[in-house]
Design a protein around this motif. Structure first.
Motif, PDB file in Angstrom:
ATOM      1  N   GLU A   1      33.688  57.099  45.145  1.00 30.21           N
ATOM      2  CA  GLU A   1      34.470  56.199  45.988  1.00 30.21           C
ATOM      3  C   GLU A   1      35.528  55.551  45.103  1.00 30.21           C
ATOM      4  OE1 GLU A   1      32.109  53.594  48.374  1.00 30.21           O
ATOM      5  OE2 GLU A   1      30.912  55.255  49.163  1.00 30.21           O
ATOM      6  N   VAL A   2      36.745  55.471  45.640  1.00 26.39           N
ATOM      7  CA  VAL A   2      37.845  54.850  44.902  1.00 26.39           C
ATOM      8  C   VAL A   2      38.534  53.824  45.799  1.00 26.39           C
ATOM      9  CG1 VAL A   2      38.219  56.857  43.419  1.00 26.39           C
ATOM     10  CG2 VAL A   2      39.528  56.639  45.521  1.00 26.39           C
ATOM     11  N   LYS A   3      39.137  52.858  45.160  1.00 29.81           N
ATOM     12  CA  LYS A   3      39.847  51.797  45.878  1.00 29.81           C
ATOM     13  C   LYS A   3      41.301  52.189  46.128  1.00 29.81           C
ATOM     14  CE  LYS A   3      36.587  48.692  46.017  1.00 29.81           C
ATOM     15  NZ  LYS A   3      35.973  48.404  47.299  1.00 29.81           N
ATOM     16  N   GLN A   4      41.871  51.588  47.153  1.00 27.68           N
ATOM     17  CA  GLN A   4      43.283  51.770  47.477  1.00 27.68           C
ATOM     18  C   GLN A   4      44.123  51.496  46.224  1.00 27.68           C
ATOM     19  OE1 GLN A   4      44.715  48.986  50.385  1.00 27.68           O
ATOM     20  NE2 GLN A   4      46.693  49.964  50.547  1.00 27.68           N
ATOM     21  N   GLY A   5      45.136  52.353  45.994  1.00 27.77           N
ATOM     22  CA  GLY A   5      46.025  52.184  44.861  1.00 27.77           C
ATOM     23  C   GLY A   5      45.614  52.947  43.613  1.00 27.77           C
ATOM     24  N   LYS A   6      44.409  53.492  43.592  1.00 29.99           N
ATOM     25  CA  LYS A   6      43.924  54.249  42.433  1.00 29.99           C
ATOM     26  C   LYS A   6      44.732  55.537  42.272  1.00 29.99           C
ATOM     27  CE  LYS A   6      40.736  55.918  39.484  1.00 29.99           C
ATOM     28  NZ  LYS A   6      40.706  55.517  38.126  1.00 29.99           N
ATOM     29  N   VAL A   7      45.258  55.778  41.063  1.00 26.05           N
ATOM     30  CA  VAL A   7      45.948  57.028  40.756  1.00 26.05           C
ATOM     31  C   VAL A   7      44.866  58.068  40.468  1.00 26.05           C
ATOM     32  CG1 VAL A   7      47.518  58.222  39.191  1.00 26.05           C
ATOM     33  CG2 VAL A   7      47.976  55.848  39.860  1.00 26.05           C
ATOM     34  N   LEU A   8      44.821  59.102  41.306  1.00 31.07           N
ATOM     35  CA  LEU A   8      43.779  60.120  41.182  1.00 31.07           C
ATOM     36  C   LEU A   8      44.186  61.226  40.207  1.00 31.07           C
ATOM     37  CD1 LEU A   8      42.993  60.243  44.976  1.00 31.07           C
ATOM     38  CD2 LEU A   8      41.616  59.162  43.199  1.00 31.07           C
ATOM     39  N   VAL A   9      45.419  61.654  40.282  1.00 35.25           N
ATOM     40  CA  VAL A   9      45.966  62.618  39.323  1.00 35.25           C
ATOM     41  C   VAL A   9      47.421  62.240  39.076  1.00 35.25           C
ATOM     42  CG1 VAL A   9      44.415  64.489  40.042  1.00 35.25           C
ATOM     43  CG2 VAL A   9      46.681  64.360  41.032  1.00 35.25           C
ATOM     44  N   GLU A  10      47.910  62.599  37.896  1.00 36.43           N
ATOM     45  CA  GLU A  10      49.269  62.216  37.527  1.00 36.43           C
ATOM     46  C   GLU A  10      50.104  63.457  37.212  1.00 36.43           C
ATOM     47  OE1 GLU A  10      51.371  59.025  34.503  1.00 36.43           O
ATOM     48  OE2 GLU A  10      49.200  59.000  34.796  1.00 36.43           O
ATOM     49  N   GLU A  11      51.273  63.532  37.833  1.00 35.71           N
ATOM     50  CA  GLU A  11      52.191  64.644  37.643  1.00 35.71           C
ATOM     51  C   GLU A  11      52.461  64.875  36.154  1.00 35.71           C
ATOM     52  OE1 GLU A  11      56.549  66.103  39.345  1.00 35.71           O
ATOM     53  OE2 GLU A  11      55.902  64.037  39.670  1.00 35.71           O
ATOM     54  N   GLY A  12      52.385  66.144  35.739  1.00 28.53           N
ATOM     55  CA  GLY A  12      52.666  66.509  34.362  1.00 28.53           C
ATOM     56  C   GLY A  12      51.478  66.446  33.421  1.00 28.53           C
ATOM     57  N   LYS A  13      50.418  65.728  33.810  1.00 30.53           N
ATOM     58  CA  LYS A  13      49.221  65.618  32.967  1.00 30.53           C
ATOM     59  C   LYS A  13      48.299  66.807  33.232  1.00 30.53           C
ATOM     60  CE  LYS A  13      50.059  61.451  31.333  1.00 30.53           C
ATOM     61  NZ  LYS A  13      49.447  60.208  31.089  1.00 30.53           N
ATOM     62  N   PRO A  14      47.522  67.215  32.222  1.00 27.79           N
ATOM     63  CA  PRO A  14      46.606  68.337  32.441  1.00 27.79           C
ATOM     64  C   PRO A  14      45.552  67.997  33.490  1.00 27.79           C
ATOM     65  CG  PRO A  14      46.570  67.610  30.133  1.00 27.79           C
ATOM     66  CD  PRO A  14      47.469  66.687  30.885  1.00 27.79           C
ATOM     67  N   GLY A  15      45.180  68.995  34.266  1.00 26.88           N
ATOM     68  CA  GLY A  15      44.165  68.795  35.290  1.00 26.88           C
ATOM     69  C   GLY A  15      42.817  69.330  34.848  1.00 26.88           C
ATOM     70  N   HIS A  16      41.754  68.666  35.306  1.00 25.56           N
ATOM     71  CA  HIS A  16      40.405  69.073  34.932  1.00 25.56           C
ATOM     72  C   HIS A  16      39.453  69.127  36.114  1.00 25.56           C
ATOM     73  CE1 HIS A  16      41.524  68.602  30.744  1.00 25.56           C
ATOM     74  NE2 HIS A  16      42.049  67.432  31.063  1.00 25.56           N
ATOM     75  N   GLU A  17      39.936  68.753  37.323  1.00 23.41           N
ATOM     76  CA  GLU A  17      39.026  68.722  38.452  1.00 23.41           C
ATOM     77  C   GLU A  17      39.749  68.962  39.779  1.00 23.41           C
ATOM     78  OE1 GLU A  17      38.788  65.552  36.364  1.00 23.41           O
ATOM     79  OE2 GLU A  17      40.734  65.261  37.282  1.00 23.41           O
ATOM     80  N   PHE A  18      38.929  69.306  40.761  1.00 18.17           N
ATOM     81  CA  PHE A  18      39.343  69.566  42.137  1.00 18.17           C
ATOM     82  C   PHE A  18      38.813  68.421  42.990  1.00 18.17           C
ATOM     83  CE2 PHE A  18      37.278  71.106  46.058  1.00 18.17           C
ATOM     84  CZ  PHE A  18      38.375  71.517  46.784  1.00 18.17           C
ATOM     85  N   PHE A  19      39.593  67.978  43.974  1.00 22.44           N
ATOM     86  CA  PHE A  19      39.200  66.881  44.855  1.00 22.44           C
ATOM     87  C   PHE A  19      39.231  67.336  46.304  1.00 22.44           C
ATOM     88  CE2 PHE A  19      41.096  65.025  41.113  1.00 22.44           C
ATOM     89  CZ  PHE A  19      40.351  63.887  40.849  1.00 22.44           C
ATOM     90  N   LEU A  20      38.209  66.956  47.053  1.00 23.16           N
ATOM     91  CA  LEU A  20      38.153  67.180  48.494  1.00 23.16           C
ATOM     92  C   LEU A  20      37.984  65.810  49.142  1.00 23.16           C
ATOM     93  CD1 LEU A  20      37.914  69.119  50.967  1.00 23.16           C
ATOM     94  CD2 LEU A  20      35.463  69.137  50.540  1.00 23.16           C
ATOM     95  N   ILE A  21      38.889  65.468  50.060  1.00 23.96           N
ATOM     96  CA  ILE A  21      38.859  64.144  50.689  1.00 23.96           C
ATOM     97  C   ILE A  21      37.813  64.131  51.797  1.00 23.96           C
ATOM     98  CG2 ILE A  21      40.172  62.413  51.973  1.00 23.96           C
ATOM     99  CD1 ILE A  21      42.703  63.555  50.579  1.00 23.96           C
ATOM    100  N   GLU A  22      36.839  63.242  51.633  1.00 23.43           N
ATOM    101  CA  GLU A  22      35.788  63.073  52.629  1.00 23.43           C
ATOM    102  C   GLU A  22      36.173  61.968  53.616  1.00 23.43           C
ATOM    103  OE1 GLU A  22      31.806  61.882  51.291  1.00 23.43           O
ATOM    104  OE2 GLU A  22      31.276  63.977  51.581  1.00 23.43           O
ATOM    105  N   ASP A  23      36.832  60.930  53.096  1.00 29.40           N
ATOM    106  CA  ASP A  23      37.259  59.821  53.944  1.00 29.40           C
ATOM    107  C   ASP A  23      38.433  59.121  53.269  1.00 29.40           C
ATOM    108  OD1 ASP A  23      37.064  58.203  56.250  1.00 29.40           O
ATOM    109  OD2 ASP A  23      35.968  56.677  55.133  1.00 29.40           O
ATOM    110  N   GLY A  24      39.396  58.665  54.087  1.00 22.82           N
ATOM    111  CA  GLY A  24      40.555  57.949  53.565  1.00 22.82           C
ATOM    112  C   GLY A  24      41.786  58.839  53.509  1.00 22.82           C
ATOM    113  N   THR A  25      42.870  58.268  52.963  1.00 23.99           N
ATOM    114  CA  THR A  25      44.122  59.014  52.838  1.00 23.99           C
ATOM    115  C   THR A  25      44.711  58.804  51.449  1.00 23.99           C
ATOM    116  OG1 THR A  25      45.462  57.196  53.716  1.00 23.99           O
ATOM    117  CG2 THR A  25      44.683  58.840  55.311  1.00 23.99           C
ATOM    118  N   ALA A  26      45.534  59.770  51.049  1.00 25.56           N
ATOM    119  CA  ALA A  26      46.193  59.711  49.745  1.00 25.56           C
ATOM    120  C   ALA A  26      47.642  60.132  49.895  1.00 25.56           C
ATOM    121  CB  ALA A  26      45.479  60.627  48.754  1.00 25.56           C
ATOM    122  N   GLU A  27      48.489  59.552  49.077  1.00 28.29           N
ATOM    123  CA  GLU A  27      49.913  59.880  49.057  1.00 28.29           C
ATOM    124  C   GLU A  27      50.182  60.833  47.900  1.00 28.29           C
ATOM    125  OE1 GLU A  27      53.385  57.193  47.572  1.00 28.29           O
ATOM    126  OE2 GLU A  27      53.079  56.771  49.718  1.00 28.29           O
TER     127      GLU A  27
END
Length: 141
Positions: free
Chosen positions: A36-62
């Motif tokens: 669970e994450v709070k509103q405003g949390k940066v989940l991934v950042e453009e240009g940074k290496p990725g290490h995980e996959f995310f599936l949204i169970e509830d909520g929205t992301a920009e």
């Protein structure tokens, strides 16, 4: 149990996992963590290496590229699937618009599933080949 079935249905919609059997999806599901994450949390950042996959169970992301909003993701949608295959840079920044519940599959856990179930890897390679052929056909026309 109903939530798990919904999660597996959502996982089956991910192109990378689209050819996996229900049993294969269950293995991937067991390797995932719910967070669970709070509103405003940066989940991934453009240009940074990725290490995980995310599936949204509830909520929205920009989703933002070059600091411009390009999409909004909601329940059942996903991002970061290519990070399971390589540690290439993220193509966008994703920020929680609302409080969210996410299922996260890390690269290490994903690799463990691949080692334990080589058939999953073979099915995924088939799905990727299909997507490459489709992209190639579009590029030619």
């Amino acid at each position: 149990m109903r939530t798990r079935d919904i999660y597996l249905d959502h996982l089956a919609q991910v192109p990378l996992f689209s050819t996996c059997s229900r049993k294969d999806l269950q293995k991937l599901g067991k390797a995932s963590d719910e967070i669970e994450v709070k509103q405003g949390k940066v989940l991934v950042e453009e240009g940074k290496p990725g290490h995980e996959f995310f599936l949204i169970e509830d909520g929205t992301a920009e989703v933002r590229r070059n600091n411009r909003k390009v999409a909004t993701l909601a329940r059942g949608q996903f991002f970061g699937e290519l990070s399971l295959l390589d540690r290439g840079p993220r193509s966008a920044t994703v920020v929680a618009d609302t409080d969210m519940t996410l299922l996260v599959l890390g690269q290490r856990e994903f690799s463990g599933v691949m080692g334990d179930a080589p058939s999953v890897a073979q099915k995924m390679l088939g799905a990727m080949a299909g997507r490459l052929r489709e992209a190639d056909t579009k590029a030619l026309h």
